[in-house]
Design an enzyme around this catalytic site. Sequence first.
Site, mmCIF file in Angstrom:
data_model
loop_
_atom_site.group_PDB
_atom_site.id
_atom_site.type_symbol
_atom_site.label_atom_id
_atom_site.label_comp_id
_atom_site.label_asym_id
_atom_site.label_seq_id
_atom_site.Cartn_x
_atom_site.Cartn_y
_atom_site.Cartn_z
ATOM 1 N N TYR A 151 11.282 -58.271 -25.668
ATOM 2 C CA TYR A 151 11.908 -58.761 -24.614
ATOM 3 C C TYR A 151 13.124 -58.251 -24.189
ATOM 4 C CZ TYR A 151 13.202 -63.510 -22.850
ATOM 5 O OH TYR A 151 13.504 -64.574 -21.879
ATOM 6 N N GLU A 155 5.638 -69.915 -23.705
ATOM 7 C CA GLU A 155 6.893 -69.959 -24.789
ATOM 8 C C GLU A 155 7.173 -71.548 -24.730
ATOM 9 O OE1 GLU A 155 10.437 -67.541 -23.840
ATOM 10 O OE2 GLU A 155 9.120 -65.587 -23.573
ATOM 11 N N ASP A 179 21.322 -69.856 -23.647
ATOM 12 C CA ASP A 179 20.623 -70.403 -22.579
ATOM 13 C C ASP A 179 21.517 -71.112 -21.587
ATOM 14 O OD1 ASP A 179 17.738 -70.312 -23.234
ATOM 15 O OD2 ASP A 179 18.296 -71.740 -24.885
#
Length: 265
Positions: free
Chosen positions: A175, A49, A60
Site C-alpha cells: 500500500y 476493503e 483517516d
Amino acid sequence: MTRIAERFAALRSRGEKGLIVYIAAGDPSLETTRRLVHTLAAAGVDMVELGLPFSDPLADGPVIQAASQRALAAGANTDTVLDLVATLRADGLQIPLLIMTYYNLVLRPGVENFCRRAAEAGVDGLILPDVPPEEGDEVQAATRAAGLDLVQFVAPTSPPDRIRRAAELARGFIYAVSVTGVTGARDALPPQVTSLVRSVKAVTDTPVAVGFGISRPEHVRQVTAVADAAIVGSAFVRYCGEGLPEPELIRRVTVLAEELKAATR
C-alpha cells in the site's frame, strides 16, 4: 495462490490495472454494506476493503472518521462485520475482501483468534496502518498461520531501507500512500507518487496499490500508469453520509465505480 494474488494475476493477463474500494462496514447499516459490496463487484471493482470501525481511526480523515462513528452507532463491531463477510461469501461473492482496521481491535480478542476467525469468515487480507514492521512479528505469524495476506505500507517519507523491509514482509500487495497525512479526497496528487512507486518496484515484484487522495478518473489514470492498482475510499464513503435513499446510493456508487474502473483499462 490467495484470492488477492489470483486477482492481480488475472489483471496482468488482461493488461489491466486494479481498482480497490474502501467502504466503512456498517455505514449506514450492515445490510446496506452487504448490498454495496455486491454492487461494487458487479460494477467491476477488483477488491473491497471493509473498514472495521474503530473509535480513534488515526490514519483517516474527516469523511471516514464520521463513517466510523455512524457505523459504531449502528452496532457494527468485530463479530457483526465478520458475520457480514461470511454472509457475502455464502451469497457467492468471489472478489477478494480485506479488513482495514487498527491494532486494538485485533489485540483485544487475541491476535491468533482474530486472524483465524477472519480467515474462516472469508477475509483474504488484513490492513493495519498503526502496526509498523518493527512491531508486527505477532501479526505476521498469525496472518501467515491463518492464510491471510498482511499488507504493508510505504509513504513518500519512507527511506530506501524502509521500502526494502516493507517489500520483504508484504503479502498481497504493498500500500503506497500518495501523500503525507490522512485519508480524504484531494484535487490533485503530488508528482512524487510516481517516484515512490518506482522505488518500490525496483526492489520487489509484489503488486503496488496507491491510496489516499484518489477520487477521480484522472487520479486513477495517473497512479495506474506506474502502479498495479488504485485505492479509492472517501469518494465512496461520503455518499453513505448523505442520507440518500438506498436506490440512489446504489446508483451513485455504481456510476462512480464504473467510471473509475474504466480509467484502469
